[in-house]
Design an enzyme around this catalytic site. Structure first.
Site, PDB file in Angstrom:
ATOM      1  N   ASP A 107       0.783  -1.245   0.000  1.00 12.75           N
ATOM      2  CA  ASP A 107       0.000   0.000   0.000  1.00 12.75           C
ATOM      3  C   ASP A 107       0.813   1.293   0.000  1.00 12.75           C
ATOM      4  O   ASP A 107       0.274   2.383  -0.176  1.00 12.75           O
ATOM      5  CB  ASP A 107      -0.991  -0.003   1.192  1.00 12.75           C
ATOM      6  CG  ASP A 107      -0.297  -0.213   2.555  1.00 12.75           C
ATOM      7  OD1 ASP A 107       0.856   0.216   2.733  1.00 12.75           O
ATOM      8  OD2 ASP A 107      -0.946  -0.809   3.460  1.00 12.75           O
ATOM      9  N   HIS A 122       6.693  -7.968  -0.966  1.00 18.49           N
ATOM     10  CA  HIS A 122       5.672  -8.500  -1.869  1.00 18.49           C
ATOM     11  C   HIS A 122       5.359  -7.543  -3.006  1.00 18.49           C
ATOM     12  O   HIS A 122       4.304  -7.652  -3.632  1.00 18.49           O
ATOM     13  CB  HIS A 122       4.403  -8.853  -1.078  1.00 18.49           C
ATOM     14  CG  HIS A 122       4.603 -10.012  -0.133  1.00 18.49           C
ATOM     15  ND1 HIS A 122       3.718 -10.351   0.861  1.00 18.49           N
ATOM     16  CD2 HIS A 122       5.609 -10.922  -0.037  1.00 18.49           C
ATOM     17  CE1 HIS A 122       4.167 -11.413   1.528  1.00 18.49           C
ATOM     18  NE2 HIS A 122       5.318 -11.765   1.007  1.00 18.49           N
ATOM     19  N   CYS A 130       5.324  -5.128 -17.240  1.00 21.32           N
ATOM     20  CA  CYS A 130       4.848  -5.679 -18.510  1.00 21.32           C
ATOM     21  C   CYS A 130       5.062  -7.194 -18.529  1.00 21.32           C
ATOM     22  O   CYS A 130       6.159  -7.678 -18.227  1.00 21.32           O
ATOM     23  CB  CYS A 130       5.586  -5.022 -19.682  1.00 21.32           C
ATOM     24  SG  CYS A 130       5.079  -5.711 -21.274  1.00 21.32           S
TER      25      CYS A 130
HETATM   26  P1  OAD Z   1      -2.827 -11.340   7.803  1.00 23.06           P
HETATM   27  O1  OAD Z   1      -4.182 -10.900   7.394  1.00 23.06           O
HETATM   28  O2  OAD Z   1      -2.479 -12.769   7.623  1.00 23.06           O
HETATM   29  O3  OAD Z   1      -2.567 -10.985   9.331  1.00 23.06           O
HETATM   30  C1  OAD Z   1      -2.801  -9.710   9.846  1.00 23.06           C
HETATM   31  C2  OAD Z   1      -2.432  -9.725  11.315  1.00 23.06           C
HETATM   32  O4  OAD Z   1      -2.590  -8.395  11.802  1.00 23.06           O
HETATM   33  C3  OAD Z   1      -3.290 -10.632  12.200  1.00 23.06           C
HETATM   34  O5  OAD Z   1      -2.434 -11.430  13.023  1.00 23.06           O
HETATM   35  C4  OAD Z   1      -4.110  -9.656  13.049  1.00 23.06           C
HETATM   36  O6  OAD Z   1      -4.320 -10.154  14.374  1.00 23.06           O
HETATM   37  C5  OAD Z   1      -3.196  -8.449  13.079  1.00 23.06           C
HETATM   38  N1  OAD Z   1      -3.890  -7.151  13.280  1.00 23.06           N
HETATM   39  C6  OAD Z   1      -5.100  -6.753  12.816  1.00 23.06           C
HETATM   40  N2  OAD Z   1      -5.358  -5.497  13.191  1.00 23.06           N
HETATM   41  C7  OAD Z   1      -4.289  -5.065  13.910  1.00 23.06           C
HETATM   42  C8  OAD Z   1      -3.943  -3.856  14.586  1.00 23.06           C
HETATM   43  N3  OAD Z   1      -4.765  -2.812  14.594  1.00 23.06           N
HETATM   44  N4  OAD Z   1      -2.761  -3.792  15.239  1.00 23.06           N
HETATM   45  C9  OAD Z   1      -1.917  -4.858  15.253  1.00 23.06           C
HETATM   46  N5  OAD Z   1      -2.196  -6.026  14.620  1.00 23.06           N
HETATM   47  C10 OAD Z   1      -3.348  -6.137  13.973  1.00 23.06           C
HETATM   48  O7  OAD Z   1      -1.786 -10.394   7.022  1.00 23.06           O
HETATM   49  P2  OAD Z   1      -0.230 -10.612   6.762  1.00 23.06           P
HETATM   50  O8  OAD Z   1       0.431 -11.281   7.897  1.00 23.06           O
HETATM   51  O9  OAD Z   1       0.293  -9.321   6.295  1.00 23.06           O
HETATM   52  O10 OAD Z   1       0.799 -11.935   0.612  1.00 23.06           O
HETATM   53  O11 OAD Z   1      -0.259 -11.595   5.547  1.00 23.06           O
HETATM   54  C11 OAD Z   1       0.967 -11.928   4.963  1.00 23.06           C
HETATM   55  C12 OAD Z   1       0.789 -12.113   3.476  1.00 23.06           C
HETATM   56  O12 OAD Z   1      -0.240 -13.065   3.225  1.00 23.06           O
HETATM   57  C13 OAD Z   1       0.318 -10.887   2.719  1.00 23.06           C
HETATM   58  O13 OAD Z   1       1.365  -9.998   2.374  1.00 23.06           O
HETATM   59  C14 OAD Z   1      -0.276 -11.483   1.469  1.00 23.06           C
HETATM   60  C15 OAD Z   1      -1.016 -12.650   2.078  1.00 23.06           C
HETATM   61  O14 OAD Z   1      -1.135 -13.755   1.258  1.00 23.06           O
HETATM   62  C16 OAD Z   1       0.686 -11.817  -0.723  1.00 23.06           C
HETATM   63  O15 OAD Z   1      -0.293 -11.379  -1.275  1.00 23.06           O
HETATM   64  C17 OAD Z   1       1.893 -12.293  -1.477  1.00 23.06           C
END
Ligand code: OAD
Length: 249
Positions: A107, A122, A130
């Site tokens: 983002d 990522h 392209c």
């Molecule tokens: P997730 O959606 O798997 O996890 C988000 C985490 O943030 C969870 O553990 C929530 O508890 C926590 N969370 C939510 N709100 C919060 C807040 N206000 N403060 C602190 N923590 C909070 O997202 P990611 O771990 O980023 O990859 O996922 C990793 C990757 O999986 C992403 O980059 C994406 C996805 O597949 C790709 O698209 C390649």
């Protein structure tokens, strides 16, 4: 020293800090996370929009989905969690130290908060690539005037410059992450579920290299038992408090 005193001493004493961020740090900016209630991911969405085969099958449909996410990110602003990390980096710069962010987010909110050392593991929703000639270009216009967009050089179909499922992370990003994990005194994970590799393994790598580790997350995760300290709550509240302890309010 008790738990809190040890953490405060570590925060104040660390001059080389690595930070791994995930979707949770942007949740308080109004952007959805991937997993959990109202998360972006379900089997169908992943297959259609986040795999090379899904994108090739219906690029127009996939682009509509990414355009929606780009629009949400454009409307959102950095929250106190992003801003606190930028402030910490600035403070460490003045102490001849460093803070480097390894983000799984596409983002661009860390850069908008003022963070300078950011590795996008990522990719980024603000760059296109392209599929024919591989040319990459920055494109911040939203909505895109032509969808799916076409390469200005060769006319080939462009895709978002993000990592799809089944694809490897960019080599340079992986090298940066390995260096940060090797050289940091403190490694912090923020708002990541810790289930996606190799990003989640960086914290274990840092800890294996002798760094202290801290998790800041709304809820416990599979990483929680492996870190030195785990703090559970919103990162937009916890990070400003931690950074105020380090650098003053
Ligand atoms: P997730 O959606 O798997 O996890 C988000 C985490 O943030 C969870 O553990 C929530 O508890 C926590 N969370 C939510 N709100 C919060 C807040 N206000 N403060 C602190 N923590 C909070 O997202 P990611 O771990 O980023 O990859 O996922 C990793 C990757 O999986 C992403 O980059 C994406 C996805 O597949 C790709 O698209 C390649």
């Amino acid at each position: 020293m008790d738990f809190a005193q040890e953490l405060i001493a570590c925060l104040k004493g660390s001059r080389r800090v690595g930070v791994l961020t995930g979707a949770g740090i942007s949740a308080e900016s109004g952007l959805p996370t991937f997993r959990g209630a109202n998360g972006l991911w379900d089997e169908k969405t992943i297959r259609a929009f986040a795999t090379p085969g899904g994108f090739a099958k219906d690029p127009k449909d996939a682009w509509e989905w990414y355009e929606h996410r780009r629009g949400e990110a454009a409307k959102a602003g950095p929250n106190p969690g992003h801003l606190a990390l930028a402030r910490w980096e600035e403070w460490l710069d003045r102490q001849s130290g460093w803070l480097e962010i390894l983000t799984q987010n596409i983002d661009g909110l860390h850069q908008r908060a003022g963070s300078k050392r950011v590795t996008e593991l990522h990719g980024s929703g603000w760059f296109l690539r392209c599929t024919r000639c591989g040319r990459r270009r920055e494109e911040r216009t939203h909505p895109l005037p032509v969808r799916p967009p076409r390469c200005p050089e060769c006319g080939g179909l462009e895709r978002p410059n993000v990592v799809f499922f089944q694809e490897n992370l960019p080599e340079e990003a992986l090298d940066n992450a390995a260096r940060v994990a090797r050289e940091c005194d403190l490694f912090v994970t923020v708002g990541t579920s810790g289930v996606v590799q190799p990003a989640a393994s960086f914290v274990l790598g840092a800890s294996g290299n002798g760094a202290a580790t801290l998790e800041v997350n709304l809820d416990p995760t599979p990483l929680s038992p492996h870190v030195t300290w785990a703090l559970h709550g919103p990162s937009g509240k916890i990070l400003p408090e931690l950074v105020a302890l380090v650098s003053g309010p």
